[in-house]
Design an enzyme around this catalytic site. Structure first.
Site, short mmCIF file in Angstrom:
data_model
loop_
_atom_site.label_atom_id
_atom_site.label_comp_id
_atom_site.label_asym_id
_atom_site.label_seq_id
_atom_site.Cartn_x
_atom_site.Cartn_y
_atom_site.Cartn_z
N THR A 158 0.87 -1.20 0.00
CA THR A 158 0.00 0.00 0.00
C THR A 158 0.90 1.24 0.00
O THR A 158 1.38 1.64 -1.05
CB THR A 158 -0.96 0.02 1.22
OG1 THR A 158 -0.22 -0.13 2.42
CG2 THR A 158 -1.98 -1.10 1.11
N LYS A 184 4.06 -6.92 3.74
CA LYS A 184 3.83 -5.50 3.46
C LYS A 184 3.58 -4.79 4.80
O LYS A 184 3.13 -5.41 5.77
CB LYS A 184 2.66 -5.29 2.50
CG LYS A 184 1.29 -5.77 2.88
CD LYS A 184 0.40 -4.83 3.66
CE LYS A 184 0.48 -3.39 3.22
NZ LYS A 184 -0.39 -2.56 4.12
N THR A 195 -1.18 -3.05 10.22
CA THR A 195 -1.63 -3.24 8.85
C THR A 195 -0.53 -3.93 8.16
O THR A 195 0.19 -3.36 7.36
CB THR A 195 -1.85 -1.97 8.05
OG1 THR A 195 -2.78 -1.19 8.72
CG2 THR A 195 -2.40 -2.27 6.66
N GLU A 281 5.90 4.31 7.48
CA GLU A 281 5.50 5.46 6.67
C GLU A 281 6.38 6.68 6.97
O GLU A 281 6.47 7.13 8.10
CB GLU A 281 4.03 5.78 6.92
CG GLU A 281 3.13 4.75 6.24
CD GLU A 281 1.66 4.94 6.50
OE1 GLU A 281 0.87 4.40 5.75
OE2 GLU A 281 1.32 5.63 7.47
N ASN A 403 -0.09 10.60 5.91
CA ASN A 403 -1.32 10.26 6.60
C ASN A 403 -2.34 11.38 6.65
O ASN A 403 -3.51 11.14 6.93
CB ASN A 403 -1.01 9.74 7.99
CG ASN A 403 -0.49 8.33 7.90
OD1 ASN A 403 -1.19 7.46 7.41
ND2 ASN A 403 0.74 8.12 8.30
#
Lengths: 408, 408
Positions: A158, A184, A195, A281, A403
């Protein structure tokens, strides 16, 4: 643990199809704008399966389906995965859609639908575009080449910036056994799954119940020892398929090479966990926190996770600021037993705190060290023999940027 | 609770010296580059004192000293505070330095040193520059004017961008009673205290033990219901001084106006808590999360805190993204009892989730709402009568910027 045992070697072509009998595929079906968004792993023969799943009380539909499939059947032959849509908070329709993915994949492969696992990752609360999924499954071309494995590894990403693959070869009963993994991340990453999707394939011959216990124990010290932002997702899933094609004697705790297998299995999991943490991230750095001298292993691990999860530690590492005060502060609020007057902290090779008080150190040396892409923080609490390690990443402008604008 | 009771009014000149008999001072002594960094509150007469302190196992020296002072003496007449240096992780010397601050303040005021509280906030692990502190204490000029209160309110700030003051007047036994508060935030703000200092003054006549219970209960639903970044500091302190100069009948649970006093006391604490949350490091918005229908009040509060503390919710609010999926995900991982198929979520006036599934809503309306400086999120879990409210702020580029470069 970082020194590889003699009989094992890391495979240069790290790929999920390295173990015998596995093939993979990845394709763009339109759930995401441009990137690949549907993928499949397939084993020539039904494999022993083990799984661990999110602790979030809100569970995505495919996760519920797959969890039930794992527990009911103990065998799995294929996994169908999509990215771009989590199929979470989608009610009855979501459950139907996940089931439909299972049915479509089974029909394509000509196998029983109970041998198919389903996993999804992406935006929460949007209905699956099943026309695209159906066309995607039809278009998937399974293959046993590196390029097929790369297609698959890309199809599950993602906000990840890199693929996450690892593979090792070892010898069991004189036979080559391969364990490979793909995963991932990379937001909503926190202990007790994230996630994150992780898939481990091996051609080892191992009982399902043994595999499940091993996965559970390993997850606690690998996938559950990473944190990016403290958010635990609705979709976290790790599945292991062991198809037995290596023809070793069935592995269990009595097998003379059990500890070797465990070590490499843990290594595969730890590699994937660290790759996820490093690609958190917006991250520019992997942070590894090692705690010794905890009252117990569990407390040492909890402290390590608390330090690596502290936004203030994470921003300090981003800013190359040797702000050990934030490290000791996080140790203090971990809720574990410590003696404030007997704590030792090192950043890289530089000891910065001893007996709970600051030492003189060359700030320039430490600032230079903090510019590395991997930053190691060590603490000794002198409370017992407890040992724990946790991994995370720095907190950066890009985390906020990613985000603040994810859906739009 | 937001409707003020009839007999009370908010004071326009919100200041810590509003209650009878209190004076204050603030000064720049050189612990910070330019801004005021030492301050004092003084009561004409010894006051009943109550205190709550950090739960961090690493406790700053002045906090340990003040906690002991509160418990041993139950009276306090003055508080000396510095910003710029937390005097934490400073060993034996730190304890001596905190004690020396107490002694110097007492000598200046001509009172017993056991009547003096000490609080510090700032960088961890650096020795206090006691020459500057000593000169600073000598230079402090106590006064009962608004400008003195402003000097004080400024002297306790660190990365705060605004002063945090509030004050209310109410009538007890036909006498005017004033309760006022001042606080500082604004990083390391998390339930169970934070890098926050809060000081509440009142001229109410109230027993020490009653005051301590009231403060403890109030803290749980106000100061401990805010979060900025999940880090609990070494220095968190809230002190209340009640000097009795309003001449009301001694307040306790039997007093006919007890509930009125409690309500306003909670209001003062809630005002300060919300001011701290709103001024969280880098924040552009206050986020208020209200949870109804929790199994218990404690669970509702825990869920509210989990949602308001989620980095993904915080970044979504920053980005004006109506990403309710992150809200329901945080509810899910709160660890509280919920029914995923019976959750209702509203953002502002717009209901976005009912029975755990998304509703159609006008995204433009919600995006516009999210541009406000106060964003309200409501959830109903239909598990019981539990109610809880928590406050936090958005997570922005500036949070990262402030904390990546704090020491340098």
């Amino acid at each position: 643990m970082t020194q590889l045992i003699e009989s094992a070697k890391r495979l240069v072509s790290e790929s999920i199809i390295a173990p015998k009998g596995f093939s993979a595929a990845g394709f763009h079906c339109g759930l995401k704008h441009k990137k690949k968004d549907i993928g499949m792993i397939f084993s020539e023969v039904p494999a022993s399966v083990a799984g661990v799943f999110t602790t979030n009380a809100i569970k995505a539909a495919p996760l519920v389906l797959t969890k039930n499939t794992v527990y009911a059947n103990e065998k799995m032959q294929a996994i169908i995965i999509n990215s771009g849509n989590a199929n979470a908070c989608t009610g009855e329709q979501g459950i139907k859609d996940a089931k439909q993915m299972q049915v479509l994949a089974a029909a394509k492969l000509g196998i029983d639908e109970n041998l198919v696992g389903v996993a999804s990752t992406g935006v929460i609360g949007e209905r699956m575009k099943m026309d695209k999924v159906e066309a995607g499954i039809a278009a998937l071309q399974l293959g046993g080449k590196l390029e097929n494995a790369i297609d698959f590894a890309q199809s599950i990403l993602t906000t990840d910036t890199v693929m996450k693959n690892t593979a090792y070869s070892l010898e069991i009963d004189g036979k080559e056994v391969i364990i490979a993994g793909v995963a991932k991340g990379s937001g909503m990453i926190e202990p007790n799954m994230a996630t994150m999707l992780g898939f481990i394939t091996t051609d080892a011959n191992i009982e399902q119940s043994t595999l499940q216990s091993l996965l559970k124990e390993t997850t606690d010290i690998t996938f559950n020892a990473i944190t990016v932002d403290g958010d635990t997702s609705t979709n976290d899933t790790v599945l292991v398929l062991a198809n037995g094609l290596a023809n070793n004697q069935t592995l269990d705790e009595q097998h003379p090479q059990w500890s070797t297998f465990v070590e490499i299995f843990q290594l595969v999991s730890r590699d994937l966990a660290k790759l996820i943490a490093k690609d958190g991230e917006g991250a520019t750095k992997l942070i590894e926190v090692t705690v010794e001298g905890g009252a117990t292993d569990a407390e040492a691990l909890k402290i390590a996770k608390t330090v690596v999860g502290s936004p203030l530690v994470k921003t300090a590492v981003f800013g190359c600021d040797a702000n050990w005060g934030r490290v000791i502060c996080a140790i203090g609020y971990s809720g574990c037993s410590i003696d404030p007057t007997n704590i030792q902290i090192s950043i890289g090779q530089t000891m910065v705190v001893d007996k709970g008080e600051p030492l003189q150190f060359d700030e320039a040396v430490l600032t230079a060290y903090l510019k590395n892409h991997e930053v190691k923080i060590y603490a000794n609490l002198f409370q017992g023999d407890g040992y724990g390690q946790a991994w995370g990443c720095d907190l950066t402008y890009d985390y906020v940027q990613i985000n603040a604008t994810y859906r739009s």
